[in-house]
Motif scaffolding. Structure first.
Motif, short mmCIF file in Angstrom:
data_model
loop_
_atom_site.label_atom_id
_atom_site.label_comp_id
_atom_site.label_asym_id
_atom_site.label_seq_id
_atom_site.Cartn_x
_atom_site.Cartn_y
_atom_site.Cartn_z
N MET A 1 0.85 -1.18 0.00
CA MET A 1 0.00 0.00 0.00
C MET A 1 0.89 1.24 0.00
O MET A 1 1.87 1.30 0.71
N ALA A 2 0.48 2.22 -0.77
CA ALA A 2 1.26 3.45 -0.88
C ALA A 2 1.10 4.29 0.38
O ALA A 2 -0.01 4.49 0.87
N ASN A 3 2.22 4.77 0.89
CA ASN A 3 2.21 5.56 2.11
C ASN A 3 2.52 7.04 1.88
O ASN A 3 2.19 7.87 2.71
N HIS A 4 3.16 7.35 0.79
CA HIS A 4 3.52 8.74 0.50
C HIS A 4 2.63 9.29 -0.60
O HIS A 4 2.08 8.54 -1.41
N LYS A 5 2.51 10.61 -0.60
CA LYS A 5 1.66 11.26 -1.58
C LYS A 5 2.08 10.92 -3.01
O LYS A 5 1.25 10.63 -3.87
N SER A 6 3.38 10.93 -3.25
CA SER A 6 3.88 10.62 -4.60
C SER A 6 3.63 9.16 -4.97
O SER A 6 3.32 8.83 -6.11
N ALA A 7 3.72 8.28 -3.99
CA ALA A 7 3.46 6.86 -4.24
C ALA A 7 1.98 6.61 -4.52
O ALA A 7 1.63 5.76 -5.35
N GLU A 8 1.11 7.36 -3.86
CA GLU A 8 -0.32 7.24 -4.11
C GLU A 8 -0.65 7.70 -5.53
O GLU A 8 -1.44 7.07 -6.23
N LYS A 9 -0.02 8.79 -5.95
CA LYS A 9 -0.24 9.28 -7.32
C LYS A 9 0.27 8.26 -8.33
O LYS A 9 -0.38 7.99 -9.33
N ARG A 10 1.44 7.71 -8.07
CA ARG A 10 2.01 6.71 -8.96
C ARG A 10 1.07 5.51 -9.08
O ARG A 10 0.88 4.94 -10.15
N ASN A 11 0.45 5.13 -7.96
CA ASN A 11 -0.49 4.00 -7.95
C ASN A 11 -1.72 4.32 -8.80
O ASN A 11 -2.19 3.48 -9.57
N ARG A 12 -2.24 5.56 -8.66
CA ARG A 12 -3.39 5.97 -9.47
C ARG A 12 -3.04 5.95 -10.96
O ARG A 12 -3.80 5.43 -11.77
N GLN A 13 -1.89 6.50 -11.30
CA GLN A 13 -1.47 6.53 -12.70
C GLN A 13 -1.29 5.12 -13.25
O GLN A 13 -1.66 4.83 -14.39
N SER A 14 -0.73 4.26 -12.42
CA SER A 14 -0.48 2.89 -12.84
C SER A 14 -1.79 2.17 -13.16
O SER A 14 -1.87 1.43 -14.16
N LYS A 15 -2.82 2.37 -12.34
CA LYS A 15 -4.12 1.73 -12.58
C LYS A 15 -4.74 2.20 -13.89
O LYS A 15 -5.27 1.40 -14.66
N ILE A 16 -4.64 3.51 -14.14
CA ILE A 16 -5.22 4.07 -15.36
C ILE A 16 -4.48 3.52 -16.58
O ILE A 16 -5.09 3.10 -17.57
N ARG A 17 -3.16 3.52 -16.52
CA ARG A 17 -2.36 3.04 -17.66
C ARG A 17 -2.57 1.55 -17.88
O ARG A 17 -2.62 1.09 -19.03
N ASN A 18 -2.70 0.81 -16.79
CA ASN A 18 -2.92 -0.64 -16.91
C ASN A 18 -4.25 -0.90 -17.62
O ASN A 18 -4.33 -1.77 -18.49
N ALA A 19 -5.28 -0.15 -17.25
CA ALA A 19 -6.59 -0.33 -17.89
C ALA A 19 -6.51 0.02 -19.37
O ALA A 19 -7.06 -0.69 -20.22
N ARG A 20 -5.82 1.11 -19.70
CA ARG A 20 -5.69 1.53 -21.10
C ARG A 20 -4.92 0.49 -21.90
O ARG A 20 -5.33 0.10 -22.99
N ASN A 21 -3.80 0.03 -21.34
CA ASN A 21 -2.99 -0.95 -22.05
C ASN A 21 -3.73 -2.27 -22.24
O ASN A 21 -3.64 -2.90 -23.29
N SER A 22 -4.47 -2.68 -21.22
CA SER A 22 -5.24 -3.93 -21.31
C SER A 22 -6.29 -3.83 -22.42
O SER A 22 -6.50 -4.78 -23.18
N HIS A 23 -6.94 -2.68 -22.51
CA HIS A 23 -7.95 -2.48 -23.54
C HIS A 23 -7.33 -2.55 -24.94
O HIS A 23 -7.85 -3.22 -25.83
N ILE A 24 -6.21 -1.86 -25.12
CA ILE A 24 -5.56 -1.84 -26.43
C ILE A 24 -5.09 -3.23 -26.81
O ILE A 24 -5.30 -3.69 -27.94
#
Length: 90
Positions: free
Chosen positions: A1-24
Motif C-alpha cells: 500500500m502506498a504511504n507517500h503522496k507521490s506513491a499514491e499518485k504513482r499508484n493511481r497513474q499505474s491503474k489508469i495506464r494498466n486499464a488503457r494498455n489492457s484495452h488496447i
C-alpha cells in the motif's frame, strides 16, 4: 500500500495506464482472432477487411508502447503473408 503522496499518485497513474494498455492489447488480439477465423472459414473478402482494420490498431499498440514496434511489424507481416497465401494458393 502506498504511504507517500507521490506513491499514491504513482499508484493511481499505474491503474489508469494498466486499464488503457489492457484495452488496447485485448482489442488488438480480437482483431487478430477475427482475421484468423475469417481465413479458417475461407472468407477472403472479410479477412481482407479485418486486416485493413487490424493493421492500424497493431501500429497504434506499438506507438502507445503496449507492444514493441518490432513485434508489431512481425505480427503485421505474418498476417499479411497468411492472407496472401490463402488468397492465391500455389
Amino acid at each position: 500500500m502506498a504511504n507517500h503522496k507521490s506513491a499514491e499518485k504513482r499508484n493511481r497513474q499505474s491503474k489508469i495506464r494498466n486499464a488503457r494498455n489492457s484495452h488496447i492489447r485485448s482489442t488488438m488480439r480480437s482483431y487478430v482472432k477475427k482475421l484468423r477465423t475469417a481465413i479458417a472459414e475461407g472468407d477472403n473478402e472479410a479477412a481482407k477487411a479485418v486486416l485493413d482494420k487490424a493493421i492500424p490498431y497493431i501500429d497504434k499498440a506499438a506507438s502507445k508502447g503496449v507492444i514493441h514496434k518490432a513485434t508489431a511489424s512481425r505480427k503485421i507481416g505474418r498476417l499479411a503473408k497468411l492472407i496472401n497465401t490463402v488468397a492465391s494458393p500455389e
